[in-house]
Design a protein around this motif. Structure first.
Motif, PDB file in Angstrom:
ATOM      1  N   ALA A 291       0.824  -1.203   0.000  1.00 22.67           N
ATOM      2  CA  ALA A 291       0.000   0.000   0.000  1.00 22.67           C
ATOM      3  C   ALA A 291       0.856   1.250   0.000  1.00 22.67           C
ATOM      4  CB  ALA A 291      -0.927   0.004   1.215  1.00 22.67           C
ATOM      5  N   ALA A 292       1.979   1.224   0.741  1.00 24.75           N
ATOM      6  CA  ALA A 292       2.838   2.402   0.821  1.00 24.75           C
ATOM      7  C   ALA A 292       3.380   2.790  -0.532  1.00 24.75           C
ATOM      8  CB  ALA A 292       3.980   2.150   1.805  1.00 24.75           C
ATOM      9  N   ARG A 293       3.613   1.796  -1.387  1.00 21.89           N
ATOM     10  CA  ARG A 293       4.150   2.114  -2.715  1.00 21.89           C
ATOM     11  C   ARG A 293       3.121   2.841  -3.570  1.00 21.89           C
ATOM     12  NH1 ARG A 293       6.752  -2.979  -2.093  1.00 21.89           N
ATOM     13  NH2 ARG A 293       5.128  -4.048  -3.246  1.00 21.89           N
ATOM     14  N   LEU A 294       1.836   2.738  -3.198  1.00 15.93           N
ATOM     15  CA  LEU A 294       0.792   3.434  -3.937  1.00 15.93           C
ATOM     16  C   LEU A 294       0.660   4.888  -3.508  1.00 15.93           C
ATOM     17  CD1 LEU A 294      -1.982   0.675  -3.825  1.00 15.93           C
ATOM     18  CD2 LEU A 294      -0.365   1.144  -5.677  1.00 15.93           C
ATOM     19  N   GLY A 295       1.196   5.205  -2.358  1.00  9.14           N
ATOM     20  CA  GLY A 295       1.112   6.565  -1.859  1.00  9.14           C
ATOM     21  C   GLY A 295       2.482   7.089  -1.517  1.00  9.14           C
ATOM     22  N   VAL A 296       2.609   7.627  -0.319  1.00  7.09           N
ATOM     23  CA  VAL A 296       3.895   8.130   0.143  1.00  7.09           C
ATOM     24  C   VAL A 296       4.101   7.686   1.588  1.00  7.09           C
ATOM     25  CG1 VAL A 296       3.914  10.165  -1.357  1.00  7.09           C
ATOM     26  CG2 VAL A 296       2.849  10.304   0.887  1.00  7.09           C
ATOM     27  N   GLN A 297       5.340   7.634   2.001  1.00 10.34           N
ATOM     28  CA  GLN A 297       5.670   7.282   3.373  1.00 10.34           C
ATOM     29  C   GLN A 297       6.041   8.563   4.124  1.00 10.34           C
ATOM     30  OE1 GLN A 297       8.171   3.570   3.661  1.00 10.34           O
ATOM     31  NE2 GLN A 297       8.372   3.904   1.453  1.00 10.34           N
ATOM     32  N   VAL A 298       5.309   8.841   5.203  1.00  8.91           N
ATOM     33  CA  VAL A 298       5.576  10.059   5.962  1.00  8.91           C
ATOM     34  C   VAL A 298       6.067   9.770   7.377  1.00  8.91           C
ATOM     35  CG1 VAL A 298       3.971  11.465   4.626  1.00  8.91           C
ATOM     36  CG2 VAL A 298       3.143  10.278   6.663  1.00  8.91           C
ATOM     37  N   ARG A 299       5.645   8.695   7.971  1.00  6.62           N
ATOM     38  CA  ARG A 299       6.040   8.423   9.356  1.00  6.62           C
ATOM     39  C   ARG A 299       7.556   8.326   9.540  1.00  6.62           C
ATOM     40  NH1 ARG A 299       2.163   6.466  13.229  1.00  6.62           N
ATOM     41  NH2 ARG A 299       0.055   6.512  12.382  1.00  6.62           N
ATOM     42  N   PRO A 300       8.314   7.758   8.566  1.00  3.59           N
ATOM     43  CA  PRO A 300       9.771   7.733   8.751  1.00  3.59           C
ATOM     44  C   PRO A 300      10.403   9.123   8.805  1.00  3.59           C
ATOM     45  CG  PRO A 300       9.106   6.117   7.095  1.00  3.59           C
ATOM     46  CD  PRO A 300       7.906   6.979   7.377  1.00  3.59           C
ATOM     47  N   LEU A 301       9.666  10.162   8.377  1.00  6.09           N
ATOM     48  CA  LEU A 301      10.204  11.518   8.401  1.00  6.09           C
ATOM     49  C   LEU A 301      10.103  12.166   9.772  1.00  6.09           C
ATOM     50  CD1 LEU A 301       9.810  10.961   5.324  1.00  6.09           C
ATOM     51  CD2 LEU A 301       9.178  13.352   5.074  1.00  6.09           C
ATOM     52  N   ILE A 302       9.379  11.546  10.702  1.00  9.06           N
ATOM     53  CA  ILE A 302       9.187  12.148  12.025  1.00  9.06           C
ATOM     54  C   ILE A 302      10.425  11.910  12.875  1.00  9.06           C
ATOM     55  CG2 ILE A 302       7.807  12.144  14.132  1.00  9.06           C
ATOM     56  CD1 ILE A 302       5.426  11.178  12.421  1.00  9.06           C
ATOM     57  N   ASP A 303      11.000  13.005  13.334  1.00  5.93           N
ATOM     58  CA  ASP A 303      12.192  12.960  14.188  1.00  5.93           C
ATOM     59  C   ASP A 303      11.834  12.890  15.668  1.00  5.93           C
ATOM     60  OD1 ASP A 303      14.661  12.746  13.004  1.00  5.93           O
ATOM     61  OD2 ASP A 303      15.315  14.760  13.521  1.00  5.93           O
ATOM     62  N   ALA A 304      10.864  13.704  16.073  1.00  3.94           N
ATOM     63  CA  ALA A 304      10.547  13.802  17.498  1.00  3.94           C
ATOM     64  C   ALA A 304       9.191  14.466  17.680  1.00  3.94           C
ATOM     65  CB  ALA A 304      11.617  14.606  18.238  1.00  3.94           C
ATOM     66  N   GLU A 305       8.622  14.262  18.869  1.00  4.82           N
ATOM     67  CA  GLU A 305       7.385  14.923  19.255  1.00  4.82           C
ATOM     68  C   GLU A 305       7.572  15.569  20.620  1.00  4.82           C
ATOM     69  OE1 GLU A 305       3.128  13.385  20.792  1.00  4.82           O
ATOM     70  OE2 GLU A 305       3.606  12.731  18.741  1.00  4.82           O
ATOM     71  N   TYR A 306       7.095  16.816  20.751  1.00  6.29           N
ATOM     72  CA  TYR A 306       7.200  17.565  21.990  1.00  6.29           C
ATOM     73  C   TYR A 306       5.817  18.072  22.384  1.00  6.29           C
ATOM     74  CZ  TYR A 306      12.300  17.950  21.252  1.00  6.29           C
ATOM     75  OH  TYR A 306      13.639  17.684  21.062  1.00  6.29           O
ATOM     76  N   LEU A 307       5.623  18.265  23.684  1.00  4.98           N
ATOM     77  CA  LEU A 307       4.451  18.986  24.135  1.00  4.98           C
ATOM     78  C   LEU A 307       4.606  20.465  23.776  1.00  4.98           C
ATOM     79  CD1 LEU A 307       3.836  17.411  27.649  1.00  4.98           C
ATOM     80  CD2 LEU A 307       2.459  17.082  25.577  1.00  4.98           C
ATOM     81  N   LEU A 308       3.472  21.119  23.565  1.00  8.99           N
ATOM     82  CA  LEU A 308       3.512  22.530  23.169  1.00  8.99           C
ATOM     83  C   LEU A 308       4.272  23.375  24.184  1.00  8.99           C
ATOM     84  CD1 LEU A 308       2.582  24.693  21.153  1.00  8.99           C
ATOM     85  CD2 LEU A 308       0.449  24.868  22.448  1.00  8.99           C
ATOM     86  N   ARG A 309       4.141  23.053  25.460  1.00 12.56           N
ATOM     87  CA  ARG A 309       4.844  23.848  26.467  1.00 12.56           C
ATOM     88  C   ARG A 309       6.368  23.743  26.346  1.00 12.56           C
ATOM     89  NH1 ARG A 309       2.476  19.766  29.973  1.00 12.56           N
ATOM     90  NH2 ARG A 309       4.055  18.241  30.628  1.00 12.56           N
ATOM     91  N   ASP A 310       6.833  22.725  25.626  1.00 16.69           N
ATOM     92  CA  ASP A 310       8.262  22.564  25.356  1.00 16.69           C
ATOM     93  C   ASP A 310       8.610  23.017  23.945  1.00 16.69           C
ATOM     94  OD1 ASP A 310       8.753  21.401  27.897  1.00 16.69           O
ATOM     95  OD2 ASP A 310       8.025  19.470  27.172  1.00 16.69           O
TER      96      ASP A 310
END
Length: 331
Positions: A291-310
């Protein structure tokens, strides 16, 4: 409410920023996830002079209320939203849309508070519902993916085209994946071997930009965010080829433009793109590798997640060389 604001070039976290109130044609949206992009980093450097308010334009959220009873069906829906708000009266808006309306505001960029906050307002006409199968971590990529798709609207691509994407960063990897779906030979070019590891894992062909021959590509997309990348892109594009500029950055590019004239290079600026096809691509990418080959892969591009207060730490992370997508979650 919480908000990450910019004033006089100073980025600050505010714990008690005034919550917005939706107008008659607007929706009040509770932001669930937002993305930091290169434009946000350039805003802090002064890319848009005089901006004061809440930053951010890449988001997914849930509609809490609307300003009119006739749009109440949007309440409770998970949405993304296009970032340009036009006057909806001028010739440009009526004929081509709000992206180039001379009176437009732009979410978190020009005369309108953005999405690095608990709540944001947008006109209901700017909203698109997110398919149930598309997680927030993918839906937050809708705006930059739409910007990548804009190239497909602007340029007629041929299967024989030699295409180079200069800049293996946040936007460049989306552009390369979009172009690889239906056109020629695509290569992602970077300055360091380590910057090419992720595009290689995504199945993209890679190369070092310094090693590319002059005049070797029919189409070059510049997505580096710096004038050195522009110079490399201009060197690589062949005479009578096409150069697409995706970078928006503070300052002026110091490059020799003679080749544009002598080589009769077609230069195309490329900015915001269509959200509906971007959501369809994200929906097609749900599932396994096939399925990924039919679209695009975005999750591997995520480096990190922060809370807004940070958020200040998040911006520091996003500004590191080689950093990919950094996400902000209000709670």
């Amino acid at each position: 409410m919480q908000a990450l604001t910019l004033h006089a070039g100073c980025l600050a976290f505010q714990a008690d920023w005034p919550a917005p109130t939706p107008g008659p044609d607007e929706a009040l949206i509770r932001v669930t996830l937002a993305g930091v992009c290169s434009t946000d980093l350039e805003m802090v450097k002064g890319y848009v002079a005089g901006f004061s308010g809440v930053l951010g334009h890449e988001f997914v959220g849930v509609v809490e209320r609307t300003g009119a009873a006739e749009t109440a069906e949007w309440i409770g829906r998970r949405v993304v939203g296009s970032i340009n708000i036009g006057c909806r009266r001028c010739r440009v808006c009526l004929g081509e849309g709000p992206e180039h309306c001379p009176n437009r505001t732009t979410l978190g960029i020009h005369n309108r508070d953005g999405v690095f906050a608990d709540l944001v307002t947008l006109p209901v006409v700017n909203l698109l519902p997110v398919p149930q199968s598309v997680a927030d971590e993918a839906a937050v990529f809708t705006e930059p993916l739409a910007a990548a798709l804009r190239i497909r609207e602007q340029i007629k691509l041929r299967p024989t085209d030699r295409i180079a994407v200069v800049g293996p960063g946040r936007l460049g990897l989306l552009v390369a994946q979009v172009l690889a779906l239906g056109a020629g030979d695509v290569v992602v070019l970077g300055r360091r071997p380590e910057s090419l590891a992720l595009p290689a894992r995504l199945g993209l062909r890679t190369g070092l930009v310094d090693e590319q021959p002059d005049d070797s590509a029919d189409l070059v997309v510049e997505a580096t965010g710096n004038d050195a990348g522009f110079a490399h892109s201009l060197r690589i594009v062949r005479p009578q080829g096409t150069l697409v500029l995706k970078s928006t950055f503070h300052g002026n590019a110091d490059v020799n433009l003679t080749k544009l004239v002598v080589g009769e290079i077609a230069v195309r600026g490329s900015r915001c793109g269509p959200f509906a096809p971007a959501l369809r691509l994200l929906e097609a990418s749900v599932g396994g590798d096939t399925a990924a080959r039919l679209g695009v892969q975005v999750r591997p591009l995520i480096d990190a997640e922060y809370l807004l207060r940070d958020g200040l730490r998040a911006f520091d992370h996003a500004a590191r060389p080689g950093a990919r997508k950094v996400l902000l979650r209000p709670t």
